[in-house]
Design an enzyme around this catalytic site. Structure first.
Site, PDB file in Angstrom:
ATOM      1  N   HIS A 123      44.487  43.310  32.826  1.00 44.19           N
ATOM      2  CA  HIS A 123      43.373  44.233  32.590  1.00 44.19           C
ATOM      3  C   HIS A 123      43.887  45.566  32.081  1.00 44.19           C
ATOM      4  O   HIS A 123      44.381  46.386  32.861  1.00 44.19           O
ATOM      5  CB  HIS A 123      42.620  44.473  33.902  1.00 44.19           C
ATOM      6  CG  HIS A 123      41.828  43.309  34.376  1.00 44.19           C
ATOM      7  ND1 HIS A 123      40.910  43.421  35.382  1.00 44.19           N
ATOM      8  CD2 HIS A 123      41.786  42.018  33.998  1.00 44.19           C
ATOM      9  CE1 HIS A 123      40.330  42.248  35.603  1.00 44.19           C
ATOM     10  NE2 HIS A 123      40.853  41.386  34.779  1.00 44.19           N
ATOM     11  N   ARG A 148      42.876  41.938  28.559  1.00 43.32           N
ATOM     12  CA  ARG A 148      41.470  42.311  28.562  1.00 43.32           C
ATOM     13  C   ARG A 148      41.363  43.806  28.292  1.00 43.32           C
ATOM     14  O   ARG A 148      42.133  44.588  28.865  1.00 43.32           O
ATOM     15  CB  ARG A 148      40.818  41.982  29.913  1.00 43.32           C
ATOM     16  CG  ARG A 148      39.318  42.142  29.905  1.00 43.32           C
ATOM     17  CD  ARG A 148      38.709  41.975  31.269  1.00 43.32           C
ATOM     18  NE  ARG A 148      38.852  43.208  32.060  1.00 43.32           N
ATOM     19  CZ  ARG A 148      38.228  43.372  33.215  1.00 43.32           C
ATOM     20  NH1 ARG A 148      37.480  42.400  33.729  1.00 43.32           N
ATOM     21  NH2 ARG A 148      38.375  44.514  33.885  1.00 43.32           N
ATOM     22  N   TYR A 160      32.352  50.045  34.123  1.00 43.04           N
ATOM     23  CA  TYR A 160      33.050  48.921  34.754  1.00 43.04           C
ATOM     24  C   TYR A 160      34.424  48.722  34.144  1.00 43.04           C
ATOM     25  O   TYR A 160      34.584  48.757  32.910  1.00 43.04           O
ATOM     26  CB  TYR A 160      32.262  47.590  34.609  1.00 43.04           C
ATOM     27  CG  TYR A 160      33.207  46.474  34.902  1.00 43.04           C
ATOM     28  CD1 TYR A 160      33.814  45.739  33.882  1.00 43.04           C
ATOM     29  CD2 TYR A 160      33.644  46.276  36.213  1.00 43.04           C
ATOM     30  CE1 TYR A 160      34.783  44.794  34.158  1.00 43.04           C
ATOM     31  CE2 TYR A 160      34.607  45.341  36.490  1.00 43.04           C
ATOM     32  CZ  TYR A 160      35.190  44.607  35.469  1.00 43.04           C
ATOM     33  OH  TYR A 160      36.153  43.695  35.752  1.00 43.04           O
ATOM     34  N   ASP A 218      34.942  42.100  28.855  1.00 45.41           N
ATOM     35  CA  ASP A 218      33.943  41.718  29.852  1.00 45.41           C
ATOM     36  C   ASP A 218      32.727  42.633  29.731  1.00 45.41           C
ATOM     37  O   ASP A 218      32.815  43.837  29.993  1.00 45.41           O
ATOM     38  CB  ASP A 218      34.575  41.870  31.254  1.00 45.41           C
ATOM     39  CG  ASP A 218      33.728  41.233  32.349  1.00 45.41           C
ATOM     40  OD1 ASP A 218      34.267  41.041  33.453  1.00 45.41           O
ATOM     41  OD2 ASP A 218      32.552  40.921  32.085  1.00 45.41           O
ATOM     42  N   HIS A 220      30.101  42.273  31.487  1.00 45.87           N
ATOM     43  CA  HIS A 220      29.695  42.396  32.889  1.00 45.87           C
ATOM     44  C   HIS A 220      28.185  42.353  33.089  1.00 45.87           C
ATOM     45  O   HIS A 220      27.613  43.212  33.779  1.00 45.87           O
ATOM     46  CB  HIS A 220      30.273  43.687  33.481  1.00 45.87           C
ATOM     47  CG  HIS A 220      30.846  43.492  34.853  1.00 45.87           C
ATOM     48  ND1 HIS A 220      30.206  43.885  35.985  1.00 45.87           N
ATOM     49  CD2 HIS A 220      31.999  42.927  35.256  1.00 45.87           C
ATOM     50  CE1 HIS A 220      30.940  43.596  37.056  1.00 45.87           C
ATOM     51  NE2 HIS A 220      32.042  43.004  36.637  1.00 45.87           N
ATOM     52  N   GLU A 244      33.073  38.011  27.771  1.00 42.26           N
ATOM     53  CA  GLU A 244      32.710  37.510  29.109  1.00 42.26           C
ATOM     54  C   GLU A 244      31.403  38.117  29.603  1.00 42.26           C
ATOM     55  O   GLU A 244      31.128  39.297  29.403  1.00 42.26           O
ATOM     56  CB  GLU A 244      33.828  37.860  30.081  1.00 42.26           C
ATOM     57  CG  GLU A 244      33.563  37.494  31.519  1.00 42.26           C
ATOM     58  CD  GLU A 244      34.688  37.910  32.427  1.00 42.26           C
ATOM     59  OE1 GLU A 244      35.768  38.285  31.921  1.00 42.26           O
ATOM     60  OE2 GLU A 244      34.501  37.882  33.646  1.00 42.26           O
ATOM     61  N   GLU A 270      31.629  33.822  36.801  1.00 39.70           N
ATOM     62  CA  GLU A 270      32.321  34.314  38.007  1.00 39.70           C
ATOM     63  C   GLU A 270      31.339  34.528  39.155  1.00 39.70           C
ATOM     64  O   GLU A 270      31.738  34.552  40.307  1.00 39.70           O
ATOM     65  CB  GLU A 270      33.082  35.594  37.716  1.00 39.70           C
ATOM     66  CG  GLU A 270      32.236  36.799  37.472  1.00 39.70           C
ATOM     67  CD  GLU A 270      33.067  38.035  37.176  1.00 39.70           C
ATOM     68  OE1 GLU A 270      34.016  37.954  36.382  1.00 39.70           O
ATOM     69  OE2 GLU A 270      32.775  39.070  37.770  1.00 39.70           O
ATOM     70  N   ARG A 291      34.222  30.412  34.297  1.00 37.07           N
ATOM     71  CA  ARG A 291      34.867  31.571  34.931  1.00 37.07           C
ATOM     72  C   ARG A 291      34.944  31.483  36.455  1.00 37.07           C
ATOM     73  O   ARG A 291      35.540  32.340  37.086  1.00 37.07           O
ATOM     74  CB  ARG A 291      34.108  32.844  34.560  1.00 37.07           C
ATOM     75  CG  ARG A 291      34.471  33.373  33.211  1.00 37.07           C
ATOM     76  CD  ARG A 291      35.865  33.989  33.198  1.00 37.07           C
ATOM     77  NE  ARG A 291      35.911  35.294  33.823  1.00 37.07           N
ATOM     78  CZ  ARG A 291      36.939  35.752  34.526  1.00 37.07           C
ATOM     79  NH1 ARG A 291      37.998  34.981  34.710  1.00 37.07           N
ATOM     80  NH2 ARG A 291      36.923  36.952  35.049  1.00 37.07           N
ATOM     81  N   GLU A 347      43.076  34.665  34.780  1.00 34.48           N
ATOM     82  CA  GLU A 347      43.016  36.114  35.025  1.00 34.48           C
ATOM     83  C   GLU A 347      44.012  36.469  36.114  1.00 34.48           C
ATOM     84  O   GLU A 347      44.108  35.771  37.139  1.00 34.48           O
ATOM     85  CB  GLU A 347      41.608  36.508  35.477  1.00 34.48           C
ATOM     86  CG  GLU A 347      41.433  37.973  35.796  1.00 34.48           C
ATOM     87  CD  GLU A 347      40.002  38.320  36.149  1.00 34.48           C
ATOM     88  OE1 GLU A 347      39.194  37.401  36.342  1.00 34.48           O
ATOM     89  OE2 GLU A 347      39.686  39.508  36.239  1.00 34.48           O
ATOM     90  N   TRP A 410      25.096  45.639  37.249  1.00 32.84           N
ATOM     91  CA  TRP A 410      26.382  46.333  37.218  1.00 32.84           C
ATOM     92  C   TRP A 410      27.439  45.429  36.651  1.00 32.84           C
ATOM     93  O   TRP A 410      27.444  44.225  36.908  1.00 32.84           O
ATOM     94  CB  TRP A 410      26.801  46.773  38.627  1.00 32.84           C
ATOM     95  CG  TRP A 410      28.157  47.414  38.632  1.00 32.84           C
ATOM     96  CD1 TRP A 410      28.475  48.692  38.205  1.00 32.84           C
ATOM     97  CD2 TRP A 410      29.389  46.802  39.035  1.00 32.84           C
ATOM     98  NE1 TRP A 410      29.801  48.914  38.338  1.00 32.84           N
ATOM     99  CE2 TRP A 410      30.401  47.790  38.829  1.00 32.84           C
ATOM    100  CE3 TRP A 410      29.741  45.544  39.529  1.00 32.84           C
ATOM    101  CZ2 TRP A 410      31.754  47.532  39.136  1.00 32.84           C
ATOM    102  CZ3 TRP A 410      31.076  45.283  39.823  1.00 32.84           C
ATOM    103  CH2 TRP A 410      32.047  46.287  39.629  1.00 32.84           C
TER     104      TRP A 410
HETATM  105  C1  CS2 Z   1      35.367  41.210  36.898  1.00 30.55           C
HETATM  106  C2  CS2 Z   1      35.577  41.304  38.363  1.00 30.55           C
HETATM  107  O1  CS2 Z   1      37.542  40.341  36.831  1.00 30.55           O
HETATM  108  C3  CS2 Z   1      36.432  40.321  36.290  1.00 30.55           C
HETATM  109  O2  CS2 Z   1      36.129  39.641  35.301  1.00 30.55           O
HETATM  110  O3  CS2 Z   1      34.104  40.787  36.519  1.00 30.55           O
HETATM  111  O4  CS2 Z   1      36.539  42.281  38.572  1.00 30.55           O
HETATM  112  C4  CS2 Z   1      34.357  41.671  39.179  1.00 30.55           C
HETATM  113  O5  CS2 Z   1      33.873  42.936  38.773  1.00 30.55           O
HETATM  114  C5  CS2 Z   1      34.763  41.711  40.637  1.00 30.55           C
HETATM  115  O6  CS2 Z   1      35.317  40.471  40.971  1.00 30.55           O
HETATM  116  C6  CS2 Z   1      33.581  41.985  41.526  1.00 30.55           C
HETATM  117  O7  CS2 Z   1      33.999  41.911  42.853  1.00 30.55           O
HETATM  118 MG    MG Z   2      34.142  39.483  34.898  1.00 29.72          MG
END
Ligand code: CS2
Ligand code: MG
Length: 410
Positions: A123, A148, A160, A218, A220, A244, A270, A291, A347, A410
């Site tokens: 990240h 990322r 985020y 991402d 999000h 993502e 996710e 994911r 990841e 979020w």
């Molecule tokens: C994020 C996560 O890693 C990702 O792709 O979407 O960090 C997510 O925000 C967290 O897992 C939330 O707890």
């Molecule tokens: Mg994510």
């Protein structure tokens, strides 16, 4: 090995909250499972302690499938993140035990290695381009071969994936979204500002780092389907590895609109926790990567089923691996990822030093590739004394409001 003798939930908060299931068998083997649900940890603790653990004592630890089906069907109320995280913890702990009893690393019981290592992505982030470029260089120096990209948006205070302050020099990406405290933090969001800003960011990143480096982003869950379509199309010149969570996908059909407008690969899931959440996404090939984390999707047993279903449609894994997946959940992801044929990418956010004092893991990260290691079982142990040093602290993920005050994803 045979029967389960003790079952306990260990809650610890070294760098962040973690929930770990610890099973012991009558011949002294210890199996671990991750049950961490960021911001709702104690809901899973109660589900396990009050409704699951008493049912496990005396059960044959070898009967993984029967235990999975028992926990899923006997609860009557099905699916959902709390239920599936609890079942996941039991499932992974039983796989850990079975592999230890067999004297093999867990991936061997899943069919053996299908590759030599797992391509990881890290990240990188920054409040602006100079900080982002430093963060990308920092991750390249750490050996990451896929990155990322997340960046601040002009006019917004917190976004985020972007740490509030740049890290001192190199070292791990220190963005922890779950703020400790009795109330979630409020962040602001402006989709138009984000959509205007992002293509220029990727143009600058490609000009600085070249066309080869696999880049991910991402969104999000924040865009409408047509906004997601617009972004996917605008990013096509920058050849992303994936975009993502471009749009909330409870309405799986929403991805049809996105797919009609862009060839940017899409990753979703996710926040999903069963195969039913993916049925149309996979059958209609509306996504390219799954994911879900082992920790949130009923464990190795269920996520393997989802990924085998996905493989029929040439969809690959992109298992979730932020720091709110514990080293136990991460190890489970690596064993599964090493064995399946349709592995995509993993990841990998490095955990903090206090977490590494509590969880002793044996997986490796070398030249951008992860490997679970060849210890019997998962290859992770939990130091319960160290765990006891870090009691649970309430923490919540942030929530968003639009500039007019409307609550937003979020
Ligand atoms: C994020 C996560 O890693 C990702 O792709 O979407 O960090 C997510 O925000 C967290 O897992 C939330 O707890
Ligand atoms: Mg994510």
């Amino acid at each position: 090995m045979t029967s389960i003798q003790t079952a306990e939930v260990v809650v610890t908060s070294p760098d962040r909250n973690f929930v770990t299931l610890r099973l012991t068998t009558e011949d002294g083997l210890v199996g671990l499972g991750d049950a961490t649900l960021n911001g709702r940890e104690l809901a899973v603790v109660a589900y396990l302690r009050e409704h699951v653990l008493p049912l496990l004592i005396g059960r044959d630890a070898h009967r993984i499938e029967d235990t999975w089906q028992f926990l899923y069907r006997s609860a009557y109320w099905r699916r959902g993140p709390v239920t599936m995280a609890a079942i996941a913890a039991v499932d992974v702990a039983l796989w850990d035990l079975k592999a230890q009893a067999a004297g093999m690393p867990l991936y061997q019981l899943l069919g053996g290695a299908s590759r030599t290592g797992l391509l990881a992505y890290g990240h990188a982030s920054g409040r602006d381009l100079p900080e982002l470029f430093d963060s990308i260089r920092d991750h390249l120096d750490q050996g990451y071969q896929a990155i990322r990209v997340q960046i601040g948006v002009p006019g917004l205070t917190a976004v985020y994936g972007v740490a509030a302050s740049p890290r001192a020099g190199g070292g791990r990406y220190d963005y922890e979204p779950a703020g400790r405290g009795a109330y979630p933090a409020e962040e602001d969001w402006d989709t138009r500002a984000y959509l205007r800003h992002l293509p220029a960011v990727f143009d600058a990143v490609r000009n600085e780092f070249g066309p080869e480096l696999p880049l991910l982003h991402d969104a999000h869950h924040r865009l409408t389907p047509i906004q997601a379509a617009r972004l996917g199309k605008a990013l096509e010149p920058y050849d992303l590895f994936w975009l993502e969570d471009a749009t909330p996908a409870e309405n799986q059909q929403a991805l049809r609109l996105v797919r009609q407008h862009t060839t940017t690969p899409l990753a979703i899931g996710e926040v999903f926790n069963t195969i039913w959440d993916y049925q149309e996404l996979i059958r209609e090939q509306l996504i390219d990567y799954v994911r879900s984390a082992v920790t949130h999707t009923g464990g190795i047993t269920h996520l393997r089923r989802i990924l085998d279903f996905a493989a029929q449609y040439q969809i690959k894994s992109g298992i979730h691996g932020p720091t709110d997946i514990s080293p136990v959940g991460m190890a489970a992801a690596l064993h599964l990822g090493l064995a399946i044929h349709n592995f995509g990418i993993q990841e990998y956010m490095k955990h903090g030093t206090r977490t590494d004092q509590v969880f002793h893991q044996t997986f490796t990260f070398t030249d951008g590739y992860l490997h679970p290691g060849d210890q019997p079982g998962l290859g992770v142990t939990l130091d319960t004394d160290q765990a006891g040093q870090y009691p649970y602290e309430q923490a919540y993920l942030p929530y968003n409001r639009l500039t007019d005050g409307t609550i937003h994803d979020w």
